[in-house]
Structure formats: structure tokens, C-alpha cells
Design an enzyme around this catalytic site. Sequence first.
Site, PDB file in Angstrom:
ATOM      1  CG  HIS A   1      -1.899   0.940   1.433  1.00  0.00           C
ATOM      2  ND1 HIS A   1      -1.666   2.254   1.761  1.00  0.00           N
ATOM      3  CD2 HIS A   1      -3.253   0.815   1.321  1.00  0.00           C
ATOM      4  CE1 HIS A   1      -2.833   2.891   1.853  1.00  0.00           C
ATOM      5  NE2 HIS A   1      -3.805   2.041   1.584  1.00  0.00           N
TER       6      HIS A   1
ATOM      7  CB  CYS B   1      -3.566   3.192  -1.573  1.00  0.00           C
ATOM      8  SG  CYS B   1      -4.823   4.407  -1.208  1.00  0.00           S
TER       9      CYS B   1
ATOM     10  CG  ASP C   1       0.537  -2.325   6.114  1.00  0.00           C
ATOM     11  OD1 ASP C   1      -0.442  -2.493   6.862  1.00  0.00           O
ATOM     12  OD2 ASP C   1       0.482  -1.671   5.061  1.00  0.00           O
TER      13      ASP C   1
ATOM     14  CE  LYS D   1      -7.896  -0.011   5.694  1.00  0.00           C
ATOM     15  NZ  LYS D   1      -6.760  -0.048   4.786  1.00  0.00           N
TER      16      LYS D   1
END
Length: 414
Positions: free
Chosen positions: A131, A372, A208, A234
Amino acid sequence: MSAPLAHPAPLDVERLRRDFPILSQRVRNKPLVYLDNGATTQKPQSVIDALVGYYTTENANIHRGVHYLSQQATFAYERTRGRIRRFLNAADNSEIVFVRGTTEGINLVAQSFARPRLHEGDEIIVSQMEHHSNIVPWQMVCAERGARLRVIPVDDAGELILEEYEKLLNPRTKLVAVAHASNVLGTINPVARITALAHQHGVPVLVDGAQGIPHLPADVRELGCDFYVFSGHKIFGPTGIGVLYGRRELLESMPPYQGGGSMIVKVSFEGTTYAELPNRFEAGTPHIAGAIGLEAAIDYLNEAGQERLAAYETELLGYATQALSQVKGLRVFGTARDKVGVLSFAMESAHPHDIGTVLDSEGIAIRAGHHCAQPLMQRYGVPAMARASLAFYNTREEIDALVDALLKVNEVFA
Ligand SMILES: *Cc1c(COP(=O)(O)O)cnc(C)c1O
């Protein structure tokens, strides 16, 4: 975490769906089909209640107050930190830093950990599926320090090519930063293996976890990573709150990211003494309500049983993959062996944005665009993709509605 069940009962999805008030809405006069969970997830009533409850009965600033409400708020905020520590199986509460989200967590590590350690010619390894949040912060510090990014390539199935990764590790490598799971391909990366290889070279690893932790249990000691970041929104929690886990020795070696209140022991115009971990990295008034909402989200996941939710989602992903393969001219990107519930695709008949528009008119929410991850779009030679991303509250009926709408796309643009 709740103890794993020996014979887990099948998931009662209809009951779980009732916990999410937004899901019973109609959109464009159709029942809402929410398949944009990769962008943000919906919130159970317990999370909404935690936010309202905090503002209704507990609201006060933390740490500074001697009064009752401030003590209550401080207690709730710190209790959440403990909940997150257990959720991640971190060793100590001081390793849990509240941030705004994944993006801020990565920027914190880039500025406070990487920047002082980078010299001319040094390297940071990322992957082709990252991302932008896990690319741009590293690019910024590299540009400033004369260092450069190296990139682990992705194969056609959407898996990292580990032999290439091994070749990239060298004495100039200062950090490896990879996604736990891809927000575009759904690929679950072999993080424990990636970390073990990096550690053989003495290189720390940031994971991540924005798309990992909503779908998979994340045990930072099992993964062996040095940093793990994720976003509350999320994982069924509020926006504006996220977590940076960092191994204590590393966090201790890092200067503060931002200066201000709450991160100090003593300030004078001659100099300032910084607070201990984790307060040193939490300048200013934090998102107290957000942290408390995140605690409710984690409680919800623990109660429902994260493994059970993951098993259901994997089965639904299989159903959806099979169903999409029946749509003429549709190509799915990302066919890794280990995947979370993300299905990115393109169609011969229509551009992803047109697909998104037709689906929207049917009450179906998906995402269309570069997600992204522009370098990954380049890798697959497309400017954009359409993406349906699942959560445990999605159903086979919703997948059927998606497929019907995609057949309509083919008719409209035939
Ligand atoms: C969403 C996402 C991010 C960024 O998260 P924010 O909540 O926008 O900070 C980073 N990485 C991945 C894989 C994501 O899906």
C-alpha cells in the site's frame, strides 16, 4: 483471547449481522450489500455503545487529572492498551503505542527508527504489493538520507518471490517492511519466514498489519516481527485510532516522533526530559474514545472467536472465487494459495469505475481504482481494478447478488 473451541459451532451469520445496525439498511432501494471491507469495516452495536457510553458518562482528559472522571478515562484508556497487548501477544504494555492508524504508525517508525539509522547507500526493502502507506514514508526518509528502496517482486499468482527477497538482503539493508496481507491481491505473506531471513542478517522487520489482523490472528512473537501496525477502523473499531507495536529495545532506542504534552517528565527552556514508553510516543491528547471503541471491537472478535470467523471467511472466499469465474470476460488478480477475503478483478466489457457505478445502482458497495497500490497496478499492467473485499458478516446470498450485478454489467456494456 478466548480458548479455541474443540468443536466450534457453525457460524450463525444472520445473528452476527444483527449486531451491525448499518447492514440492515436499504441503499438505492435495494438491500445494502457491503463488500468494501478492505477500505473500512462496519461497526457492531457494542462499539457504537462504547463510544456513546464514554462520551455520556466518562468523558475527561487522561493522565493529567486528579478528579474522578479523569481517573476513569485514564483507567479505560490504559485497560485498552492491555487488551491490545494480549490480542497481539506482546510482552509488555509499554510496547503498545496508540497512533491514528497504520499510516501514522509507519511514519512514526520511518522518522524515529529508520531516519537516524540511514546513511548514504543504505537500503530498505519493501514489496511490490505494498500500500502507498508502506512505500511513501520510506521513500521520504531514503531521499533525505541518500538511501534507496529495494523491491521484492510478486509473481503472477500474487505471491512474493522469496528467492528474490533473499538476494536483496545484504549488509546495506537497514529494514524490511512488508504487508501481512495484501489489500489488493489478498495474499497472506509468509511473515514468519520473511522475518527469520531478515534476522539472519540482523535486519529488523516492520509488518503492515492493516489487512492481516482483520482476518487472521496476529501473534507478534510467533511472527517474530519487530514492529506491527494496524488501523482500528479496519477491524470493526472506530476511525482515527490505530496501534503501533514495537519491540521494547527498539522503541527505547528511538527519539520521540512529535513533541508536546503528555510525552515529557520535565520541561524547561534549558531542555526537556522525555517520558518513559509508551507515553514518549503519544504527544498531545489522544483519541481516548477511539481507544475505548477499539477495545470493544477486540472484545467482539474474541467473543465471536477469530479463528472461527476466519474459517467462515475462507469458505466464503472459495464460494465467491468460484462464482466470479462464471462471469464471462472477468479476470481475477491474486490467486495465491493463502488468501484473505479480497477479490480484485477486471472485466473486458467495462472499466472498473463503470463496474462500480452499475453495482452501486444495485445497492452493492465495492471499490474501484488503484487501491493505493499503483506500483502493483503497473505490475499487472492495468490502471485500476474493481475489488470486492469480504468480512465475516457477508453471505453467499450477497455473493450471488454481486454475480447477478456483474452479469448485468456485461449486458449493459455489451
Ligand atoms: C488501509 C491500509 C493502509 C492504511 O491504513 P490507514 O487506516 O489509511 O492509515 C495501509 N496498508 C494497508 C495494507 C491497508 O489496507
